[in-house]
Scaffold this motif. Structure first.
Motif, PDB file in Angstrom:
ATOM      1  N   THR A  74       0.824  -1.213   0.000  1.00 63.30           N
ATOM      2  CA  THR A  74       0.000   0.000   0.000  1.00 63.30           C
ATOM      3  C   THR A  74       0.854   1.257   0.000  1.00 63.30           C
ATOM      4  O   THR A  74       1.535   1.538   0.988  1.00 63.30           O
ATOM      5  CB  THR A  74      -0.889  -0.002   1.262  1.00 63.30           C
ATOM      6  N   ASP A  95      -0.968  -1.281  -4.106  1.00 63.45           N
ATOM      7  CA  ASP A  95      -2.337  -0.806  -3.903  1.00 63.45           C
ATOM      8  C   ASP A  95      -2.256   0.716  -3.875  1.00 63.45           C
ATOM      9  O   ASP A  95      -1.469   1.266  -3.101  1.00 63.45           O
ATOM     10  CB  ASP A  95      -2.842  -1.367  -2.556  1.00 63.45           C
ATOM     11  N   ARG A 165     -15.668  -3.537  -2.713  1.00 61.53           N
ATOM     12  CA  ARG A 165     -15.199  -3.441  -1.330  1.00 61.53           C
ATOM     13  C   ARG A 165     -16.384  -3.578  -0.393  1.00 61.53           C
ATOM     14  O   ARG A 165     -17.273  -2.739  -0.361  1.00 61.53           O
ATOM     15  CB  ARG A 165     -14.486  -2.120  -1.069  1.00 61.53           C
ATOM     16  N   ILE A 179      -8.429   4.654  13.019  1.00 59.30           N
ATOM     17  CA  ILE A 179      -7.875   3.684  12.070  1.00 59.30           C
ATOM     18  C   ILE A 179      -8.666   2.360  12.052  1.00 59.30           C
ATOM     19  O   ILE A 179      -8.185   1.339  11.620  1.00 59.30           O
ATOM     20  CB  ILE A 179      -6.352   3.451  12.278  1.00 59.30           C
ATOM     21  N   HIS A 216     -11.215  -4.204   3.989  1.00 59.02           N
ATOM     22  CA  HIS A 216     -10.079  -3.707   4.785  1.00 59.02           C
ATOM     23  C   HIS A 216     -10.703  -3.274   6.096  1.00 59.02           C
ATOM     24  O   HIS A 216     -11.501  -2.346   6.116  1.00 59.02           O
ATOM     25  CB  HIS A 216      -9.377  -2.532   4.096  1.00 59.02           C
ATOM     26  N   SER A 219      -6.442  -0.793  10.789  1.00 58.95           N
ATOM     27  CA  SER A 219      -4.994  -0.767  10.744  1.00 58.95           C
ATOM     28  C   SER A 219      -4.448  -1.013  12.141  1.00 58.95           C
ATOM     29  O   SER A 219      -5.142  -0.768  13.133  1.00 58.95           O
ATOM     30  CB  SER A 219      -4.583   0.625  10.249  1.00 58.95           C
ATOM     31  N   GLY A 257      -3.490  -3.916   7.313  1.00 63.19           N
ATOM     32  CA  GLY A 257      -3.872  -3.795   8.718  1.00 63.19           C
ATOM     33  C   GLY A 257      -3.038  -4.567   9.715  1.00 63.19           C
ATOM     34  O   GLY A 257      -3.213  -4.375  10.926  1.00 63.19           O
ATOM     35  N   GLU A 291      -3.026  -6.129   1.121  1.00 64.45           N
ATOM     36  CA  GLU A 291      -2.578  -4.749   0.898  1.00 64.45           C
ATOM     37  C   GLU A 291      -1.877  -4.210   2.140  1.00 64.45           C
ATOM     38  O   GLU A 291      -2.342  -3.262   2.760  1.00 64.45           O
ATOM     39  CB  GLU A 291      -3.789  -3.849   0.604  1.00 64.45           C
ATOM     40  N   PRO A 292      -0.761  -4.788   2.529  1.00 65.53           N
ATOM     41  CA  PRO A 292      -0.109  -4.315   3.748  1.00 65.53           C
ATOM     42  C   PRO A 292       0.700  -3.049   3.481  1.00 65.53           C
ATOM     43  O   PRO A 292       1.308  -2.895   2.419  1.00 65.53           O
ATOM     44  CB  PRO A 292       0.849  -5.464   4.080  1.00 65.53           C
ATOM     45  N   GLY A 293       0.681  -2.152   4.433  1.00 61.11           N
ATOM     46  CA  GLY A 293       1.534  -0.973   4.356  1.00 61.11           C
ATOM     47  C   GLY A 293       2.488  -0.980   5.532  1.00 61.11           C
ATOM     48  O   GLY A 293       3.678  -1.273   5.426  1.00 61.11           O
ATOM     49  N   ARG A 294       1.899  -0.752   6.721  1.00 61.84           N
ATOM     50  CA  ARG A 294       2.687  -0.633   7.942  1.00 61.84           C
ATOM     51  C   ARG A 294       3.592  -1.844   8.175  1.00 61.84           C
ATOM     52  O   ARG A 294       4.734  -1.705   8.575  1.00 61.84           O
ATOM     53  CB  ARG A 294       1.724  -0.473   9.122  1.00 61.84           C
ATOM     54  N   ARG A 330       1.765  11.336  14.093  1.00 62.14           N
ATOM     55  CA  ARG A 330       1.097  10.218  14.766  1.00 62.14           C
ATOM     56  C   ARG A 330       0.921  10.427  16.278  1.00 62.14           C
ATOM     57  O   ARG A 330      -0.152  10.134  16.802  1.00 62.14           O
ATOM     58  CB  ARG A 330       1.817   8.887  14.479  1.00 62.14           C
ATOM     59  N   TYR A 334      -2.980  10.501  16.817  1.00 68.27           N
ATOM     60  CA  TYR A 334      -3.550   9.211  17.268  1.00 68.27           C
ATOM     61  C   TYR A 334      -3.090   8.819  18.664  1.00 68.27           C
ATOM     62  O   TYR A 334      -3.235   7.646  19.037  1.00 68.27           O
ATOM     63  CB  TYR A 334      -3.105   8.067  16.342  1.00 68.27           C
ATOM     64  N   TYR A 388       3.472   5.971   7.484  1.00 66.53           N
ATOM     65  CA  TYR A 388       2.683   7.139   7.904  1.00 66.53           C
ATOM     66  C   TYR A 388       3.532   8.185   8.622  1.00 66.53           C
ATOM     67  O   TYR A 388       3.085   8.831   9.564  1.00 66.53           O
ATOM     68  CB  TYR A 388       1.471   6.694   8.748  1.00 66.53           C
ATOM     69  N   MET A 392       2.745  11.783   5.781  1.00 64.56           N
ATOM     70  CA  MET A 392       1.782  12.643   6.487  1.00 64.56           C
ATOM     71  C   MET A 392       2.436  13.943   6.956  1.00 64.56           C
ATOM     72  O   MET A 392       1.834  14.709   7.705  1.00 64.56           O
ATOM     73  CB  MET A 392       1.167  11.892   7.681  1.00 64.56           C
TER      74      MET A 392
HETATM   75  N1  LLP Z   1      -5.842  -1.046   2.344  1.00 63.24           N
HETATM   76  C1  LLP Z   1      -6.702  -0.052   2.598  1.00 63.24           C
HETATM   77  C2  LLP Z   1      -7.962  -0.005   1.857  1.00 63.24           C
HETATM   78  C3  LLP Z   1      -6.382   0.913   3.574  1.00 63.24           C
HETATM   79  O1  LLP Z   1      -7.254   1.888   3.829  1.00 63.24           O
HETATM   80  C4  LLP Z   1      -5.168   0.830   4.286  1.00 63.24           C
HETATM   81  C5  LLP Z   1      -4.816   1.825   5.298  1.00 63.24           C
HETATM   82  C6  LLP Z   1      -4.295  -0.224   3.979  1.00 63.24           C
HETATM   83  C7  LLP Z   1      -4.666  -1.155   3.011  1.00 63.24           C
HETATM   84  C8  LLP Z   1      -2.980  -0.398   4.675  1.00 63.24           C
HETATM   85  O2  LLP Z   1      -3.117  -0.567   6.047  1.00 63.24           O
HETATM   86  P1  LLP Z   1      -1.837  -0.972   6.932  1.00 63.24           P
HETATM   87  O3  LLP Z   1      -1.379  -2.323   6.480  1.00 63.24           O
HETATM   88  O4  LLP Z   1      -0.780   0.064   6.709  1.00 63.24           O
HETATM   89  O5  LLP Z   1      -2.347  -0.971   8.323  1.00 63.24           O
HETATM   90  N2  LLP Z   1      -2.306   6.994   9.265  1.00 63.24           N
HETATM   91  C9  LLP Z   1      -2.679   5.931  10.162  1.00 63.24           C
HETATM   92  C10 LLP Z   1      -3.032   4.665   9.434  1.00 63.24           C
HETATM   93  C11 LLP Z   1      -4.119   4.855   8.411  1.00 63.24           C
HETATM   94  C12 LLP Z   1      -4.399   3.610   7.610  1.00 63.24           C
HETATM   95  C13 LLP Z   1      -5.257   3.920   6.455  1.00 63.24           C
HETATM   96  N3  LLP Z   1      -5.560   2.802   5.597  1.00 63.24           N
HETATM   97  C14 LLP Z   1      -1.567   5.727  11.176  1.00 63.24           C
HETATM   98  O6  LLP Z   1      -0.572   6.460  11.145  1.00 63.24           O
HETATM   99  O7  LLP Z   1      -1.673   4.865  12.055  1.00 63.24           O
END
Ligand code: LLP
Length: 437
Positions: A74, A95, A165, A179, A216, A219, A257, A291-294, A330, A334, A388, A392
């Motif tokens: 992501t 993603d 979705r 989140i 999704h 997170s 997430g 779709e991992p980001g973090r 952050r 948060y 993030y 951000m």
């Molecule tokens: N897919 C979708 C549709 C999403 O909305 C998100 C994150 C992800 C994947 C990736 O999620 P992850 O694997 O990174 O948890 N700014 C916040 C987090 C916002 C997440 C938004 N969506 C923070 O700093 O904690």
């Protein structure tokens, strides 16, 4: 001797080949002491460990091996071109949630088939760009979006590949309400009981085809049952969709997430997770997308900041640093916890509020933090800012965004230059053209 480091469990005498560790007392990223980077590049600077990004991607990809799958990183977590190229080399997909992210993904070498396009409010221009790029699928979040895609695809003589979705309406235990996304009444996704009708519409329209189901749920998640509950609900929907004669679905996108450790949280057990997923997903014959980001980048990043002043006020000690909410929002947005430690050998102890230079009381990196003794001029490392963090950052108070540095083994490179004042006023017009009609 090396000690400390980002990988809990690897603390002590263990030699770390990846990530962050103290070498002769100085905090280092892989083979590069962080004070060297700060000395040459200045502060504030975001530092990323290439080895950690590679490690996290490989761990997840390996864990998912029992299922046909693809990891779509992501971009919103960290869209730096160097990170994207690194993940592209590893074979990741991506993603994206905006035309801007689509542009970045293409620049980094991702082809249409590597890209999943999501987002709750895609403009017509963005949807058209997604079709023109030939993305793998667009995850839609409303019936109106389906109709727009049908019209745009018709004009182009193509069929829009669509994932729906779903809001699976499960309860999640994320660390902050901002989140969570997959609970009943969230702005995201299509309400569970409306999905079948939307799926039918996608299937009926001439220029759309239903190829995916998506969710999704939030997170920074540690409990895996909500994921599995959500997947179970999606599989139930799939059965109904197939029961209605729609046989085109090929992908099950379960979002991002996965939680990472910022303090002493235990990372989710990926093997157990996949063990739970296999019996649900395998019988469907679908390809799993994540779709991992973090999870991929969160722990890989460190923010280097210099202490400008140490002051005492109202019985409290303050460390005023050259990074704050503009570099890492952050903590203030948060209530997020990020470990902070001096780059030089830690000695003594103090309790301090680590605050930024921005004119806001909410501008802090940590409050009431027990930490080693720190003084003006010292260099601090704020942990786990790979996700993030920079993405951000803002220019509030006309503060240029810091530099980004990638470390790979014993080398490092500036991969995003520090912004200049000129960069900040580049789009402002000294002689605006006044219009009256
Ligand atoms: N897919 C979708 C549709 C999403 O909305 C998100 C994150 C992800 C994947 C990736 O999620 P992850 O694997 O990174 O948890 N700014 C916040 C987090 C916002 C997440 C938004 N969506 C923070 O700093 O904690």
């Amino acid at each position: 001797m090396r000690s400390g480091g980002n990988e809990r469990g690897d603390v002590g005498e263990v030699v770390l080949t990846t990530g962050y560790a103290r070498v002769d007392g100085t905090l280092s990223c892989e083979g590069v002491p962080l004070d060297r980077i700060a000395g040459q590049v200045g502060t504030p600077t975001y530092v990323y460990s290439a080895a950690m990004v590679r490690d996290r991607y490989a761990r997840l990809d390996d864990a998912l091996a029992p299922l046909p799958h693809r990891v779509h990183y992501t971009l919103k977590a960290n869209s730096n071109a160097a990170i994207l190229r690194l993940l592209h080399e590893l074979g990741a997909g991506v993603d994206v949630v905006s035309g801007g992210e689509l542009f970045r993904a293409a620049r980094a070498g991702f082809r249409g088939a590597d890209i999943v396009f999501g987002g709750v409010g895609k403009s017509e221009v963005e949807l058209a760009a997604a079709l023109d790029a030939g993305v793998l699928l667009v995850n839609v979040e409303s019936e109106a979006e389906v109709r727009t895609l049908d019209r745009l695809a018709r004009a182009r003589g193509v069929v829009a590949p669509i994932g729906v979705r779903v809001n699976p309406e499960v309860t999640v235990d994320s660390s902050h309400r901002y989140i969570k996304t997959g609970e009943k009444g969230a702005k995201f996704g299509i309400p569970f009981d409306e999905v079948l009708a939307v799926a039918q519409l996608v299937s009926d329209l001439e220029h759309t085809t239903l190829i995916g189901l998506d969710m999704h749920i939030g997170s920074q998640l540690f409990r895996l049952d909500p994921y599995l509950d959500g997947v179970e609900r999606l599989v139930g929907l799939l059965r109904q969709i197939r029961g209605a004669g729609i046989e085109t679905v090929r992908y099950l996108d379960i979002g991002g997430g996965l939680g990472v450790s910022y303090d002493d949280e235990e990372s989710p057990d990926l093997r157990r997770f996949v063990h739970g997923l296999v019996p649900l997903v395998q019988p469907t014959g679908l390809t799993l997308l994540m779709e991992p980001g973090r999870f991929i980048v969160g722990n890989s990043g460190m923010l280097l900041t210099r202490v400008l002043y140490r002051k005492h006020s109202g019985g409290r000690d303050f460390l005023v640093t050259d990074a704050g909410m503009t570099e890492l929002i952050r903590p203030s947005h948060y209530d997020a916890y990020h470990r902070i430690e001096p780059v030089a050998s830690p000695t003594g102890s103090m309790k301090a509020d680590v605050v930024g230079p921005v004119c806001e009381s909410g501008d802090f990196l940590a409050l009431d933090r027990e930490m080693p003794e720190v003084n003006a001029g010292d260099l601090l490392a704020v942990h786990d800012v790979g996700a993030y963090g920079y993405v951000m950052a803002s220019n509030y108070n006309t503060r240029p965004r810091g530099a980004e540095v990638l470390v790979d083994g014993d080398r490092f490179a500036v991969v995003t230059a520090r912004e200049s004042y000129d960069d900040l006023v580049r789009l402002e017009l000294d002689h605006p053209e006044w219009r009256t009609s």
